[in-house]
Scaffold this active site. Structure first.
Site, PDB file in Angstrom:
ATOM      1  N   ARG A  33      21.806 -12.616  92.767  1.00  0.00           N
ATOM      2  CA  ARG A  33      22.202 -11.198  92.775  1.00  0.00           C
ATOM      3  C   ARG A  33      21.459 -10.398  93.842  1.00  0.00           C
ATOM      4  O   ARG A  33      21.950  -9.388  94.329  1.00  0.00           O
ATOM      5  CB  ARG A  33      21.967 -10.593  91.379  1.00  0.00           C
ATOM      6  N   TYR A  43      37.772  11.604  99.272  1.00  0.00           N
ATOM      7  CA  TYR A  43      38.608  10.584  98.631  1.00  0.00           C
ATOM      8  C   TYR A  43      38.710  10.893  97.129  1.00  0.00           C
ATOM      9  O   TYR A  43      37.690  11.139  96.477  1.00  0.00           O
ATOM     10  CB  TYR A  43      37.949   9.222  98.870  1.00  0.00           C
ATOM     11  N   ASP A  97      31.149   9.381 103.812  1.00  0.00           N
ATOM     12  CA  ASP A  97      32.128   8.297 103.688  1.00  0.00           C
ATOM     13  C   ASP A  97      32.731   8.107 105.087  1.00  0.00           C
ATOM     14  O   ASP A  97      33.596   8.862 105.514  1.00  0.00           O
ATOM     15  CB  ASP A  97      33.201   8.672 102.654  1.00  0.00           C
ATOM     16  N   LYS A 102      38.777  -1.751 103.998  1.00  0.00           N
ATOM     17  CA  LYS A 102      39.672  -1.253 105.048  1.00  0.00           C
ATOM     18  C   LYS A 102      39.394  -1.993 106.364  1.00  0.00           C
ATOM     19  O   LYS A 102      39.754  -3.145 106.485  1.00  0.00           O
ATOM     20  CB  LYS A 102      39.504   0.267 105.184  1.00  0.00           C
TER      21      LYS A 102
HETATM   22  C1  LIG Z   1      39.900   3.154 100.144  1.00  0.00           C
HETATM   23  C2  LIG Z   1      38.844   4.160 100.282  1.00  0.00           C
HETATM   24  C3  LIG Z   1      37.726   4.134  99.459  1.00  0.00           C
HETATM   25  C4  LIG Z   1      37.579   3.185  98.310  1.00  0.00           C
HETATM   26  O1  LIG Z   1      37.541   1.845  98.667  1.00  0.00           O
HETATM   27  P1  LIG Z   1      37.976   0.702  97.620  1.00  0.00           P
HETATM   28  O2  LIG Z   1      37.483  -0.525  98.282  1.00  0.00           O
HETATM   29  O3  LIG Z   1      39.450   0.804  97.463  1.00  0.00           O
HETATM   30  O4  LIG Z   1      37.255   0.969  96.341  1.00  0.00           O
HETATM   31  C5  LIG Z   1      36.738   5.077  99.684  1.00  0.00           C
HETATM   32  N1  LIG Z   1      36.841   5.994 100.646  1.00  0.00           N
HETATM   33  C6  LIG Z   1      37.915   6.051 101.455  1.00  0.00           C
HETATM   34  C7  LIG Z   1      37.981   7.097 102.510  1.00  0.00           C
HETATM   35  C8  LIG Z   1      38.951   5.146 101.285  1.00  0.00           C
HETATM   36  O5  LIG Z   1      40.027   5.235 102.056  1.00  0.00           O
END
Ligand SMILES: *Cc1c(COP(=O)(O)O)cnc(C)c1O
Length: 398
Positions: free
Chosen positions: A62, A117, A189, A214
């Site tokens: 972990r 988000y 973010d 992403k």
């Molecule tokens: C998709 C996304 C997230 C969350 O990511 P996941 O892997 O789907 O949990 C957070 N912030 C932004 C801007 C996103 O587009």
């Protein structure tokens, strides 16, 4: 492969070179270019003395493996010298929730931009509220005006630039200056630009988050998150990661590292194709407005140009006023643009959205139906032809 003492000082490598070289330990991998996918919980100690002294590079699955170490080193090299460490989490949302839990305690106040988000907002409004933390939302265009929203108990400001549906640009350095003067941390973010196109930690951000699902993964085949932090915030991040028991599966760690190696070429293509499609869409009679900060006409362009070195493939358009059935006809006609959530993979996507369903600090008045597009790695001529068919169906149903 790794620079050693005898090579002398490591030259200052471009980010695209660091993406290829960082986190590689050829000798430890018996000559292989990539690390193995290490599946492991227990790590054995050779002697009682080693056990008592917790001696050894790894202690428990972990807490890290040779696979996670390779990815963390590569991400640290990409983030740059301000980065004190990178934590790995099983999704982007878990990166956000873990980072937030690391910085707040009961009685604290948190500031979050109104274009954040949506699941970030839900975490604040439900889980953090239950734990006695109050969240208030601010206009993403506020800049240094954020000062008025500070309270004596404000511990952090969370930003996201551009917003992943509405694409406003936030002046992050201005907000960071105000936050730091009041002893608060800045959390960003940074999923849209990635550290390749927006160097958050160099612009006053203390904790920079990637939904690595992403562009880092890049192939729509993993759920993954990362939390990068500077020296001020890294202790809080690692504490939260350890106490919450957050870790990710070895195959996903490996795929994130594999995605990272080609991030520079993929993003360059997303940038170029995205802008070409944005300019083409801006000329279409069916489109009122294109929301893309790299367009010279965009209200956020000056900030984007100052703080970012590129754009990814995600942006939005405002269509001419039309009935829902016309928008649905477009969505049902396009074939190369898949209808689905997420983005950052090789494929193009389209999704309708309405920011008014969740915003609280600002009003969203686009003046027509809105679609978010992700421009993938297909030929732009094919994508234009696909959208032309969609627009023909849109006009027929208008
Ligand atoms: C998709 C996304 C997230 C969350 O990511 P996941 O892997 O789907 O949990 C957070 N912030 C932004 C801007 C996103 O587009």
């Amino acid at each position: 492969m790794n620079w050693s003492e005898k090579d002398g000082e490591q030259p200052a490598l471009a980010p695209s070179t660091r993406l290829v070289t960082a986190g590689r330990d050829t000798q430890a991998q018996k000559g292989f270019v990539n690390p193995p996918v290490v599946r492991g919980s227990t790590v054995l100690y050779p002697t009682a003395e080693d056990l008592h002294a917790h001696r050894g590079e790894f202690s428990y699955g972990r807490h890290g493996t040779p696979t996670t170490k390779a990815l963390q080193q590569a991400l640290m090299a990409l983030e740059g010298p301000q980065c004190a460490g990178v934590a790995i989490t099983p999704s982007g949302v878990s990166a956000i929730s873990t980072a937030l839990l690391g910085v707040v305690k009961a009685g604290d106040h948190l500031l979050v931009c109104d274009n954040a988000y949506r699941p970030t907002r839900l975490f604040c409004d439900q889980m953090l509220k239950r734990l006695g933390v109050e969240t208030s939302y601010f206009d993403p265009l506020i800049g240094a005006g954020i000062a008025e929203h500070f309270r004596p108990n404000t511990v952090a400001v969370m930003v996201e630039a551009p917003g992943s549906q509405s694409f406003e640009m936030t002046d992050i350095p201005a907000i960071a200056e105000v936050a730091h003067a009041r002893g608060a941390l800045v959390i960003d973010d940074n999923t849209w630009a990635t550290p390749l196109y927006h160097r958050s930690l160099e612009q006053g951000v203390d904790i920079s988050i990637q939904a690595a699902t992403k562009y880092i993964g890049g192939h729509s085949d993993i759920m993954f998150g990362t939390i990068s932090a500077n020296q001020t915030a890294w202790g809080k991040v690692t504490d939260a990661v350890r106490l919450l028991g957050v870790c990710a599966g070895p195959d996903d760690v490996f795929l994130a590292l594999r995605g990272l190696r080609t991030l520079a070429v993929r993003l360059a293509h997303h940038h170029k194709s995205g802008l070409e499609m944005a300019r083409w869409l801006a000329q279409r009679p069916e489109v009122q407005r294109v929301l893309h900060p790299a367009l010279e006409t965009d209200p956020g362009h000056a900030i984007w140009k100052r703080d970012f070195t590129g754009a990814s493939g995600l942006f939005s358009i405002v269509l001419k006023q039309a009935p829902q059935k016309a928008v649905d006809a477009l969505l049902d006609t396009v074939r190369l643009f898949g209808m689905g959530y997420s983005w950052g993979g090789f494929e193009s996507l389209v999704i309708p959205f309405d920011c008014n369903t969740y915003r609280t600090a600002t009003k969203w008045n686009p003046g027509g139906p809105t679609l978010r597009l992700h421009i993938g790695l297909e030929s732009v001529d094919d994508l234009k032809a696909d959208l032309e068919r969609g627009f023909a169906a849109f006009n027929a149903a208008s």
